[in-house]
Design a protein around this motif. Sequence first.
Motif, PDB file in Angstrom:
ATOM      1  N   GLY A  23       0.797  -1.219   0.000  1.00  0.00           N
ATOM      2  CA  GLY A  23       0.000   0.000   0.000  1.00  0.00           C
ATOM      3  C   GLY A  23       0.831   1.270   0.000  1.00  0.00           C
ATOM      4  O   GLY A  23       2.031   1.269  -0.293  1.00  0.00           O
ATOM      5  N   GLU A  24       0.142   2.361   0.357  1.00  0.00           N
ATOM      6  CA  GLU A  24       0.747   3.695   0.346  1.00  0.00           C
ATOM      7  C   GLU A  24       0.586   4.339   1.713  1.00  0.00           C
ATOM      8  O   GLU A  24      -0.189   3.895   2.543  1.00  0.00           O
ATOM      9  CB  GLU A  24       0.079   4.572  -0.712  1.00  0.00           C
ATOM     10  CG  GLU A  24       0.215   4.069  -2.135  1.00  0.00           C
ATOM     11  CD  GLU A  24      -0.541   4.931  -3.122  1.00  0.00           C
ATOM     12  OE1 GLU A  24      -0.087   5.039  -4.274  1.00  0.00           O
ATOM     13  OE2 GLU A  24      -1.585   5.494  -2.723  1.00  0.00           O
ATOM     14  N   GLY A  25       1.317   5.431   1.900  1.00  0.00           N
ATOM     15  CA  GLY A  25       1.233   6.178   3.139  1.00  0.00           C
ATOM     16  C   GLY A  25       0.320   7.382   3.010  1.00  0.00           C
ATOM     17  O   GLY A  25      -0.563   7.443   2.139  1.00  0.00           O
ATOM     18  N   ILE A  26       0.529   8.349   3.855  1.00  0.00           N
ATOM     19  CA  ILE A  26      -0.275   9.568   3.882  1.00  0.00           C
ATOM     20  C   ILE A  26      -0.136  10.307   2.553  1.00  0.00           C
ATOM     21  O   ILE A  26       0.984  10.490   2.036  1.00  0.00           O
ATOM     22  CB  ILE A  26       0.168  10.459   5.055  1.00  0.00           C
ATOM     23  CG1 ILE A  26      -0.165   9.778   6.390  1.00  0.00           C
ATOM     24  CG2 ILE A  26      -0.478  11.830   4.975  1.00  0.00           C
ATOM     25  CD1 ILE A  26       0.401  10.487   7.607  1.00  0.00           C
ATOM     26  N   ASP A  27      -1.276  10.702   1.983  1.00  0.00           N
ATOM     27  CA  ASP A  27      -1.314  11.408   0.700  1.00  0.00           C
ATOM     28  C   ASP A  27      -0.560  10.645  -0.388  1.00  0.00           C
ATOM     29  O   ASP A  27       0.061  11.247  -1.272  1.00  0.00           O
ATOM     30  CB  ASP A  27      -0.740  12.826   0.849  1.00  0.00           C
ATOM     31  CG  ASP A  27      -1.673  13.749   1.618  1.00  0.00           C
ATOM     32  OD1 ASP A  27      -2.881  13.448   1.684  1.00  0.00           O
ATOM     33  OD2 ASP A  27      -1.196  14.768   2.160  1.00  0.00           O
ATOM     34  N   GLY A  28      -0.629   9.307  -0.336  1.00  0.00           N
ATOM     35  CA  GLY A  28      -0.015   8.482  -1.359  1.00  0.00           C
ATOM     36  C   GLY A  28       1.494   8.371  -1.276  1.00  0.00           C
ATOM     37  O   GLY A  28       2.140   7.900  -2.230  1.00  0.00           O
ATOM     38  N   ALA A  29       2.092   8.777  -0.165  1.00  0.00           N
ATOM     39  CA  ALA A  29       3.555   8.748  -0.033  1.00  0.00           C
ATOM     40  C   ALA A  29       4.073   7.319  -0.158  1.00  0.00           C
ATOM     41  O   ALA A  29       3.495   6.391   0.423  1.00  0.00           O
ATOM     42  CB  ALA A  29       3.964   9.330   1.311  1.00  0.00           C
ATOM     43  N   PRO A  30       5.147   7.093  -0.913  1.00  0.00           N
ATOM     44  CA  PRO A  30       5.721   5.753  -1.013  1.00  0.00           C
ATOM     45  C   PRO A  30       6.346   5.327   0.318  1.00  0.00           C
ATOM     46  O   PRO A  30       7.078   6.088   0.952  1.00  0.00           O
ATOM     47  CB  PRO A  30       6.778   5.898  -2.113  1.00  0.00           C
ATOM     48  CG  PRO A  30       7.095   7.357  -2.169  1.00  0.00           C
ATOM     49  CD  PRO A  30       5.856   8.085  -1.758  1.00  0.00           C
ATOM     50  N   LEU A  31       6.048   4.104   0.722  1.00  0.00           N
ATOM     51  CA  LEU A  31       6.537   3.574   1.988  1.00  0.00           C
ATOM     52  C   LEU A  31       7.802   2.746   1.766  1.00  0.00           C
ATOM     53  O   LEU A  31       7.989   2.141   0.712  1.00  0.00           O
ATOM     54  CB  LEU A  31       5.467   2.690   2.638  1.00  0.00           C
ATOM     55  CG  LEU A  31       4.150   3.377   2.984  1.00  0.00           C
ATOM     56  CD1 LEU A  31       3.125   2.334   3.438  1.00  0.00           C
ATOM     57  CD2 LEU A  31       4.347   4.432   4.059  1.00  0.00           C
ATOM     58  N   ARG A  32       8.633   2.696   2.790  1.00  0.00           N
ATOM     59  CA  ARG A  32       9.794   1.815   2.758  1.00  0.00           C
ATOM     60  C   ARG A  32      10.148   1.396   4.176  1.00  0.00           C
ATOM     61  O   ARG A  32       9.646   1.975   5.153  1.00  0.00           O
ATOM     62  CB  ARG A  32      10.993   2.490   2.080  1.00  0.00           C
ATOM     63  CG  ARG A  32      11.588   3.689   2.829  1.00  0.00           C
ATOM     64  CD  ARG A  32      12.687   4.312   1.981  1.00  0.00           C
ATOM     65  NE  ARG A  32      13.301   5.480   2.591  1.00  0.00           N
ATOM     66  CZ  ARG A  32      14.444   5.450   3.287  1.00  0.00           C
ATOM     67  NH1 ARG A  32      15.069   4.283   3.498  1.00  0.00           N
ATOM     68  NH2 ARG A  32      14.964   6.563   3.788  1.00  0.00           N
TER      69      ARG A  32
END
Length: 270
Positions: A23-32
């Motif tokens: 999935g994605e983070g806040i406001d679509g931020a890429p996660l790692r």
Amino acid sequence: MTREALYVYGLVADPPAGAEPPGEGIDGAPLRLVRAGDCGLAALVHEAPAHPYQGPDDDVRRWIRAHDDAVEAMRREVGGVLPMTFNVLVAPGPDGDAASRLRSWLRQNRDDLHARLDRLRGRAEYRVEIVLESAAVPAGDDSVREIEERMRDSPPGMRRLLGKQLEAKRRAAAESLADELHADARRRLGAVAEDLADRRAATRRPEETEVLSLALLVHDDDVEDVGLILSELQESHPAVRVRFLGPWPPYSFTGDELETPDAAPAAPSQ
């Protein structure tokens, strides 16, 4: 040295090599994942400016939902997560960039963090609210029927007065029944849940009487048992109403507050 900060969603133990956050983070931020491989810990993050998320209430609620979704997706992916509250940021400093500082903190706290993660592995938080529809609780008092009979033939002013008396009797009966149900419900849920914590009810209508409002830490294998208990409680009396919500990351059961590097003030809505 990069000046970007890291927004931290939560921590995981021993993530498989090559595992990527779903999935994605806040406001679509890429996660790692920022891994501290020598201590078997990793942090779920996204790169962010070094200041907390602030804005209108609707935006904050949307950001918190996205935070929760990212943490819960990671919990499902690896089987356990130690969630961080909304708006935890690690900034770069004179001792290194944000990722280096975060890895150093993971190493320094490895034993405590592993102990917390072991307790939460395979478990999620569920929230239970039990209320009574006050009007559906029998008052068990002959005077109630007398009041109802008098109301049918009384003028409007008297009906209002009698209505207040009737409401007071029903409220007293509901509070008495709620006291009886509270102890039984708490005991039965406590026998299945691994931990529980009192919560303020999210919503309660004026015509409802609260029985209990709890957060439960429940192993994934025991969720069905909790549902069965709640179904039995629901069927035990026609006035009982149950709200069973989750799963959520186990925010209520993370232990004492963690002092993270450069933790920004958290919004209170978690």
